[in-house]
Design an enzyme around this catalytic site. Structure first.
Site, PDB file in Angstrom:
ATOM      1  N   THR A  95      39.852  52.935  51.590  1.00 49.40           N
ATOM      2  CA  THR A  95      38.794  52.873  52.593  1.00 49.40           C
ATOM      3  C   THR A  95      39.291  52.768  54.034  1.00 49.40           C
ATOM      4  O   THR A  95      38.513  52.935  54.959  1.00 49.40           O
ATOM      5  CB  THR A  95      37.873  51.673  52.287  1.00 49.40           C
ATOM      6  OG1 THR A  95      36.688  51.768  53.063  1.00 49.40           O
ATOM      7  CG2 THR A  95      38.558  50.351  52.587  1.00 49.40           C
ATOM      8  N   TYR A  96      40.569  52.501  54.246  1.00 50.65           N
ATOM      9  CA  TYR A  96      41.062  52.340  55.616  1.00 50.65           C
ATOM     10  C   TYR A  96      40.938  53.649  56.379  1.00 50.65           C
ATOM     11  O   TYR A  96      41.552  54.665  56.023  1.00 50.65           O
ATOM     12  CB  TYR A  96      42.517  51.880  55.625  1.00 50.65           C
ATOM     13  CG  TYR A  96      42.759  50.472  55.119  1.00 50.65           C
ATOM     14  CD1 TYR A  96      41.715  49.558  54.969  1.00 50.65           C
ATOM     15  CD2 TYR A  96      44.038  50.050  54.786  1.00 50.65           C
ATOM     16  CE1 TYR A  96      41.937  48.270  54.497  1.00 50.65           C
ATOM     17  CE2 TYR A  96      44.273  48.759  54.316  1.00 50.65           C
ATOM     18  CZ  TYR A  96      43.219  47.879  54.175  1.00 50.65           C
ATOM     19  OH  TYR A  96      43.457  46.615  53.712  1.00 50.65           O
TER      20      TYR A  96
END
Length: 325
Positions: free
Chosen positions: A60-61
């Site tokens: 998700t970064y």
């Protein structure tokens, strides 16, 4: 650089892990303070040159661009067998049903997406980013076991949760004969020490490798109490972790006092405290400037005395649980 076994595994990791949330396309996701690829590469190279072999990111970064940037850099700068790559799964990656969480479907989809972005056939450590209250833990654990058996991950780990949840996951895997969690990536620093109550003793008893995130409290331990940063002003999640508190201010001042007496930057003192805490394996450091890496490496050689540790810990008061969601 010193290397240690990761918990009870046979895996050798550097005593520092480079956290890669700092790297990503700023316009993607919710981290406008990230470094783009051109800015990220010198930091990654500096970490490798310092002997850091352990890199932690997440799907998700920056909407997956962290994995892409880190994957490309590591492929060009080093050999795959010489490094340890960790990533995570849980947070939402797309809208609609099954776009997040720890269901069998989500895990199988996201491990393949992470491997594609990283440009590797396997990750060394695959971690659940948080506890999924909507999916039975048995489903999650069996799916992770199958990911390991398929050769897509070497080990599995967990991140911030209650000790009872982590214990339940461990004994469930043991009872079923499934691959067990070998690491806990939790929130631990001089401004947040609630993990000392139950999680750290549990990890020590079970031989779990501990990988603390935010060891410098999003930089709050490295500067004057009233100072701020671009990240602090724009980090929505970070704003939920630390509140204005007189005792916290006293902790920051204690770090400054010890650092001044030692003649070293505050960051080294704050990180040395985390690194010396049992059973920590490798703190996860974020780095956006060269001195962030050099200070972190120097902190490993800073042996705090019992009196200094007592001075740093004395102002702390109990805090509400933070960082589990």
């Amino acid at each position: 650089m010193d290397y240690v076994k990761l918990g009870t595994t046979g895996l050798d990791v550097s005593r520092l892990c480079l956290g890669c949330m700092t790297f990503g396309v700023p316009e993607r996701g919710t981290h406008p303070w990230t470094l783009n690829e051109e800015q990220s590469r010198p930091i990654i190279q500096q970490a490798l040159d310092a002997g850091i072999n352990f890199f932690d990111t997440a799907n998700t970064y920056s909407d997956g661009t962290s994995e892409e940037i880190v994957g490309r850099a590591l492929r060009e700068m080093t050999k795959r067998d010489d490094i340890v790559i960790a990533t995570k799964v849980f947070n939402r990656m797309r809208p609609g049903p099954n776009g997040a969480g720890l269901s069998r479907k989500a895990i199988f989809n996201e491990i393949d997406n992470s491997l594609r972005r990283l440009g590797t056939d396997y990750v060394d450590l695959y971690q659940i980013h948080r506890w999924d209250y909507t999916t039975p833990i048995e489903e999650t654990l069996e799916a992770l076991h199958d990911v390991v058996k398929a050769g897509k991950a070497r080990y599995i780990g967990a991140s911030s949760m209650y000790a009872w949840q982590f214990s339940k996951a461990l004994y469930t895997s043991r009872a079923k004969g499934w691959t067990e969690f070998k690491t806990m990536q939790n929130h631990l620093n001089l401004l947040y020490r609630e993990e000392e109550r139950e999680m750290l003793p549990l990890c020590k008893d079970q031989g779990i490798g501990v990988l603390p995130w935010s060891p410098l409290a999003r930089g709050r331990l490295t500067r004057e109490w009233d100072a701020t940063s671009e990240r602090q002003q724009t980090d929505a999640f970070g704003s939920t972790l630390y509140q204005t508190h007189d005792a916290d201010k006293a902790v920051v001042e204690a770090v400054a006092t010890v650092a001044k007496a030692r003649g070293v930057p505050r960051a080294q003192v704050a990180l040395a405290w985390v690194a010396q805490k049992s059973p920590v394996s490798a703190p996860i450091i974020g780095a956006s400037k060269p001195n962030h890496v050099s200070d972190a490496v120097a902190a490993l050689s800073l042996n705090l005395t019992a009196d200094e540790i007592a001075q740093l810990e004395a102002p702390y008061v109990p805090h509400a649980v933070a960082g589990f969601k």
